[in-house]
Write an enzyme that holds these catalytic residues in place. Structure first.
Site, PDB file in Angstrom:
ATOM      1  N   GLU A  99       0.828  -1.109  -0.104  1.00 18.45           N
ATOM      2  CA  GLU A  99      -0.195  -0.203   0.017  1.00 18.45           C
ATOM      3  C   GLU A  99       1.137   1.304  -0.027  1.00 18.45           C
ATOM      4  O   GLU A  99       0.366   2.286  -0.710  1.00 18.45           O
ATOM      5  CB  GLU A  99      -1.040   0.084   1.269  1.00 18.45           C
ATOM      6  CG  GLU A  99      -1.925  -0.902   1.375  1.00 18.45           C
ATOM      7  CD  GLU A  99      -2.955  -1.037   2.363  1.00 18.45           C
ATOM      8  OE1 GLU A  99      -2.685  -0.486   3.194  1.00 18.45           O
ATOM      9  OE2 GLU A  99      -3.782  -1.763   2.133  1.00 18.45           O
ATOM     10  N   HIS A 104       9.349  -1.004   3.118  1.00 16.48           N
ATOM     11  CA  HIS A 104       9.345  -1.163   4.570  1.00 16.48           C
ATOM     12  C   HIS A 104       9.377  -2.564   4.666  1.00 16.48           C
ATOM     13  O   HIS A 104       8.832  -3.466   3.937  1.00 16.48           O
ATOM     14  CB  HIS A 104       8.132  -0.391   5.005  1.00 16.48           C
ATOM     15  CG  HIS A 104       6.903  -0.832   4.434  1.00 16.48           C
ATOM     16  ND1 HIS A 104       6.467  -0.185   3.072  1.00 16.48           N
ATOM     17  CD2 HIS A 104       5.857  -1.390   4.826  1.00 16.48           C
ATOM     18  CE1 HIS A 104       5.378  -0.433   2.715  1.00 16.48           C
ATOM     19  NE2 HIS A 104       4.877  -1.450   3.880  1.00 16.48           N
TER      20      HIS A 104
HETATM   21  P1  5GP Z   1       1.601  -2.308   3.138  1.00 20.51           P
HETATM   22  O1  5GP Z   1       0.573  -2.924   2.832  1.00 20.51           O
HETATM   23  O2  5GP Z   1       2.280  -1.238   2.056  1.00 20.51           O
HETATM   24  O3  5GP Z   1       2.918  -3.586   3.232  1.00 20.51           O
HETATM   25  O4  5GP Z   1       2.028  -1.739   4.596  1.00 20.51           O
HETATM   26  C1  5GP Z   1       1.630  -0.367   4.965  1.00 20.51           C
HETATM   27  C2  5GP Z   1       1.593  -0.404   6.370  1.00 20.51           C
HETATM   28  O5  5GP Z   1       1.674   1.071   6.802  1.00 20.51           O
HETATM   29  C3  5GP Z   1       0.133  -0.668   6.901  1.00 20.51           C
HETATM   30  O6  5GP Z   1       0.358  -1.707   7.812  1.00 20.51           O
HETATM   31  C4  5GP Z   1      -0.440   0.590   7.848  1.00 20.51           C
HETATM   32  O7  5GP Z   1      -1.225   0.371   8.721  1.00 20.51           O
HETATM   33  C5  5GP Z   1       0.820   1.428   7.817  1.00 20.51           C
HETATM   34  N1  5GP Z   1       0.407   2.864   7.975  1.00 20.51           N
HETATM   35  C6  5GP Z   1      -0.051   3.630   6.826  1.00 20.51           C
HETATM   36  N2  5GP Z   1      -0.009   4.949   6.974  1.00 20.51           N
HETATM   37  C7  5GP Z   1       0.539   5.099   8.305  1.00 20.51           C
HETATM   38  C8  5GP Z   1       0.947   6.124   8.879  1.00 20.51           C
HETATM   39  O8  5GP Z   1       0.646   7.366   8.582  1.00 20.51           O
HETATM   40  N3  5GP Z   1       1.965   5.736   9.958  1.00 20.51           N
HETATM   41  C9  5GP Z   1       2.313   4.778  10.508  1.00 20.51           C
HETATM   42  N4  5GP Z   1       2.968   4.790  11.619  1.00 20.51           N
HETATM   43  N5  5GP Z   1       1.783   3.483   9.654  1.00 20.51           N
HETATM   44  C10 5GP Z   1       1.231   3.690   8.804  1.00 20.51           C
END
Ligand code: 5GP
Length: 121
Positions: A99, A104
């Site tokens: 997302e 990360h």
């Molecule tokens: P992905 O799906 O890209 O691997 O995970 C993105 C992660 O970023 C998700 O677990 C989501 O909860 C986290 N996330 C999104 N926006 C923010 C934010 O503004 N601050 C923090 N600390 N985490 C975020």
């Protein structure tokens, strides 16, 4: 995919958005996920502008990669997860359901985590 400097983690790195920091050094920042899926859910990010693990593994320097891997292990150990165990995971691209387009690593722990990936059926 080109790097989008307006992505949310780039904004956290610039200090435009707050985070609950757990670790920082010259190459790495780590902070608690805003929507934790497990009792411990930490995100580890490189300070460099890399879209995904694919981008990072292809283009980061050896120093950045070493710093990142060392930091991730240290953070998990520091959170008390090395004994009971934990999971690291990185989502990449569309099928990986990524997302946020800044590389990360998720660190999940604090409870038994079940199967690696749920079966489709
Ligand atoms: P992905 O799906 O890209 O691997 O995970 C993105 C992660 O970023 C998700 O677990 C989501 O909860 C986290 N996330 C999104 N926006 C923010 C934010 O503004 N601050 C923090 N600390 N985490 C975020």
């Amino acid at each position: 995919m080109p790097y989008d400097p307006q992505n949310i983690f780039a904004r956290i790195l610039r200090g435009e958005i707050p985070c609950r920091k757990v670790f920082e050094d010259a190459h790495v920042l780590a902070f608690h996920d805003i929507n934790p899926q497990t009792p411990t859910h930490v995100l580890v990010i490189p300070k460099g502008a890399y879209v995904s693990f694919d981008d990072f593994s292809a283009h980061a320097t050896a120093e950045e990669i070493a710093a990142f891997v060392r930091a991730a292990g240290q953070i998990a150990r520091g959170a008390g997860l090395a004994g009971p165990g934990y999971r690291v995971l990185s989502n990449i691209g569309q099928d990986g359901h990524q997302e946020v387009p800044h590389f990360h690593l998720h660190i999940f722990g604090g409870r038994p985590l079940g199967r690696m990936v749920p079966k489709a059926d």
